[in-house]
Every structure is written in C-alpha cells, then in structure tokens.
Design a protein around this motif. Structure first.
Motif, PDB file in Angstrom:
ATOM      1  N   THR A 175      41.299  31.007  35.782  1.00 49.95           N
ATOM      2  CA  THR A 175      40.843  31.718  34.589  1.00 49.95           C
ATOM      3  C   THR A 175      39.552  31.115  34.049  1.00 49.95           C
ATOM      4  OG1 THR A 175      43.142  32.250  34.053  1.00 49.95           O
ATOM      5  CG2 THR A 175      41.519  32.496  32.297  1.00 49.95           C
TER       6      THR A 175
ATOM      7  N   TYR B  31      36.725  32.309  36.157  1.00 49.08           N
ATOM      8  CA  TYR B  31      36.429  33.727  35.916  1.00 49.08           C
ATOM      9  C   TYR B  31      35.681  33.918  34.595  1.00 49.08           C
ATOM     10  CZ  TYR B  31      37.128  38.772  35.690  1.00 49.08           C
ATOM     11  OH  TYR B  31      36.927  40.132  35.634  1.00 49.08           O
TER      12      TYR B  31
ATOM     13  N   ARG C  82      32.225  35.985  34.962  1.00 53.90           N
ATOM     14  CA  ARG C  82      32.267  37.421  34.627  1.00 53.90           C
ATOM     15  C   ARG C  82      31.296  37.713  33.488  1.00 53.90           C
ATOM     16  NH1 ARG C  82      32.115  42.232  33.791  1.00 53.90           N
ATOM     17  NH2 ARG C  82      33.913  43.666  33.727  1.00 53.90           N
TER      18      ARG C  82
ATOM     19  N   HIS D 248      41.766  38.174  33.022  1.00 53.45           N
ATOM     20  CA  HIS D 248      41.131  38.645  34.244  1.00 53.45           C
ATOM     21  C   HIS D 248      40.907  40.164  34.228  1.00 53.45           C
ATOM     22  CE1 HIS D 248      41.917  34.710  36.118  1.00 53.45           C
ATOM     23  NE2 HIS D 248      41.064  35.083  37.045  1.00 53.45           N
TER      24      HIS D 248
ATOM     25  N   GLY E 103      43.250  41.181  37.574  1.00 54.61           N
ATOM     26  CA  GLY E 103      44.458  40.381  37.437  1.00 54.61           C
ATOM     27  C   GLY E 103      45.721  41.123  37.818  1.00 54.61           C
TER      28      GLY E 103
ATOM     29  N   TYR F 177      44.668  39.785  44.676  1.00 52.19           N
ATOM     30  CA  TYR F 177      44.153  38.617  43.954  1.00 52.19           C
ATOM     31  C   TYR F 177      45.321  37.702  43.612  1.00 52.19           C
ATOM     32  CZ  TYR F 177      40.953  36.065  40.877  1.00 52.19           C
ATOM     33  OH  TYR F 177      40.168  35.098  40.315  1.00 52.19           O
TER      34      TYR F 177
END
Length: 371
Positions: free
Chosen positions: A245, A248, A252, A324, A328, A333
């Motif tokens: 996390t 990400y 992102r 996510h 997610g 994934y």
C-alpha cells in the motif's frame, strides 16, 4: 541467519506468478519446494536434536511463519510440521517424526467435526477395540491439506461421552487405507482442505499415538502453539499489505501528484501501520508463550493474540483494498489474496469473537478463584 535463509528462499521461489502455478498443481503446493524445506532443515525446526531436529522453539517458528505470511506460502508447513509434528513430538513418536523431517511423509490432523465448531473436546468419531487393534468410525471436517497427506493423525473417542474431556485417543492411519473416504477442495485463501469419512477403518494397536483416553491436553497445547504460528503468519501478511500500500500511494498519480500526498489517505495508512505493529507485538507475546507448561497462562496469551490478529487483520485488509481502488479487487493482484488469507486465519481454531470470550472467561475464573 534463519530469517535471511527463508527470505532468500521466498524471493527465489515465491513470486506471485509462481504461487499461482503451485496452487494449480494436483496437491495444491510444490513438492519441489517441500523438498527444499527438508534440505534446508526447516521441517526439523521445531524439534529437539534428540528427534533429529535443530532445537527451535516459539521464536524460531515465529520468524519462519512471519516470512511465510509475507510470501503467501501455500506449502502445508502449519498443518504438517507445526500441528501434526507438534502432536507427534508431545507423544514422543520418533519414527513418524523422522519421516516428517526427511520430507518423506506429509501428515494431516483429522480432528474437527461439524457439530464441534471450536470445542476441541467435542469428538464423536469412535475407536472400538477389535482383534489386534481398533476400528474407526466417524466423519472429520476441514482437515487442512487432508487430500495431499500420506498419513492421517486421527482423534477418536475410546471412552466417555461426545464432549467429555477424557476418552479421546490419537491414531495414525494411512490416507489410502480401506474405508477412508477423502473429498478434497480448495479453500477461499488458495489452500486446500478435505472432508474425511472413516467407515470401519481397521488400525493396529501400534497405531495409537500417546496415551489412550488422554489426548485432549496434548491437543490443546499443540493447538495453542499452532495459533501462535498463525498469529506470526498473519503479522507477516499485514506487513506485506502495508508495504504494498505504501508503494502504491507513492506511485499512483491523481490531480497531478501522488495520492499519498493527500492527508486523508495518510491518516488511513497510519492506522493500518499501527494495527500491523500491534499485531507484531502480539506475535511476540504468543511466541514467548509457546514453551510454557502453564496451560492457563499460555491459553490466555494465545487468545489475546488471536483476538487482536482477527480484528487487526480484517482492518488492514479492508483498508489495503480501499486504498488500492479497483486494482485491489482483482484476482491478478496480490492484495486480495493477502486479505483472503487473513480472513481464513481469523476463522481457523477460533475467530476473534471466540478468543475474546475465551480470554474474558479465563480472567473471570482467575478473579473468582482469587477472591
């Protein structure tokens, strides 16, 4: 050294794509990896040198299972080595332990029954004395890796009523013995389990493991140790979710900048991290209780850890999926797979509510006894 060895093993053999291949094999795991575990001495980790092991205890198992949690390892280490191996160790069954450590035989514990839920003393399967041994009759449910095991460690009632503490005995039986019916299936987290029927299964007198009629205290101790190992695995999975996390959130982009720069998401991630750190502390607590001969103290520590892991694992998994976003939720994934494993860990051997109630009952009993 143990942590470095296991981390290298997982880095080399447990990329997410490799794990999917292992899960699709007939056994649901890699026999080659199991051989690697044996060659590295991991199968002998929780056994004393007198058994041919390397003398590890709760802390060593915690280190190993934490790494397995980070790697989402699907090999039946918990079911075979920690659970069945622990029972064989407590009963001083030398020959089966040697076969386990060498990687020649995979064991599975057939103990749980549909009516029992989490009550370890609730055993309706019977073992009736017959010429030269016993005859087993009954049905076992959710036998972890039961369809891939070579031998089954079976709990059966040799005396008393279905919920009496005395009267339970452990037996070894071959999975392909006459009268043994096995129906294997995948579990939600990618592992495997089985429903196993025993229809007039004959075993010799030498199939008895430990003391006749007095297996329950041993089962309770080893299940507590298995829960401690599960807590360590869950802690590893939660750490991995936090790491995924964090990466990400840093990469992102939204509105021209990383989403990790948004304060609301930072707060949510900090709460995840706090839950993960609390889980790690509870894993330490459970590991230190591993070798305790004080059953009440051990059970209290283990239940506290299991309750915290159940609640914390659910929170960390939910937040990881949310942060996510759409990815997610995808099967391609890893985040969802960690969440599934944490959900299954919560259910195994008593969920968070069960262990919170167990902990409260023990505290109440100790308080009443002290007054």
């Amino acid at each position: 050294m143990l942590r470095d060895t296991v981390d290298r093993l997982i880095a080399d053999t447990y990329r997410f794509e490799q794990r999917r291949v292992y899960m699709q094999s007939p056994a649901g795991f890699s026999r080659e990896n199991w051989r690697r575990f044996a060659d590295l001495g991991l199968l002998g980790l929780p056994f004393a040198e007198s058994f041919g092991g390397i003398g590890g205890g709760g802390v060593e198992v915690m280190v190993l299972m934490n790494a397995f949690g980070r790697g989402l390892v699907v090999e039946p280490y918990l079911a075979c080595v920690v659970l069945c191996g622990g029972l064989l160790r407590e009963c001083a069954a030398m020959r089966p332990i040697a076969d386990l450590i060498e990687g020649e035989t995979i064991f599975a514990l057939a103990h749980g029954e549909r009516q029992a839920r989490y009550a370890l003393a609730d055993v309706a399967t019977t073992a009736r004395r017959a010429a030269g041994g016993y005859v087993l009759n009954g049905r076992k449910t959710l036998v972890l890796n039961g369809d891939s095991a070579d031998r089954l460690l079976v709990s059966a009632r040799t005396a008393g009523g279905s919920r009496d503490r005395r009267g339970i005995t452990l037996f070894l039986a071959d999975r392909d013995a006459k009268g043994v019916g096995v129906r294997g299936y995948p579990t939600n987290d990618g592992m495997r389990a089985a429903e196993i029927d025993f229809d007039a299964v004959r075993v010799g007198a030498d199939a008895v493991v430990g003391e006749v009629d007095d297996a329950l205290p041993v089962i309770e101790k080893v299940v507590d140790q298995t829960i401690a190992a599960l807590v360590a695995e869950a802690s590893g999975a939660m750490t991995a979710l936090c790491d995924l996390t964090a990466d990400y959130l840093k990469t992102r982009q939204q509105f021209g900048r990383p989403i990790g720069s948004f304060q609301a998401l930072q707060h949510r991630f900090v709460e995840m991290l706090l839950a993960s750190e609390q889980a790690k502390s509870m894993a330490y607590l459970a590991a230190t209780a591993w070798d305790s001969n004080d059953a009440a103290s051990r059970a209290r520590a283990v239940s506290a850890a299991k309750a915290e892991i159940g609640r914390g694992g659910r929170f960390v998994g939910q937040q990881a999926v949310q942060l996510h976003g759409g990815i997610g939720m995808t099967d391609e994934y890893s985040v969802g797979h960690y969440f599934k494993r944490l959900t299954m860990i919560d259910a195994l051997f008593g969920n968070a509510d069960h262990h919170l109630a167990r902990f409260a009952d023990m505290i109440a009993a100790e308080t009443a006894a002290a007054q």
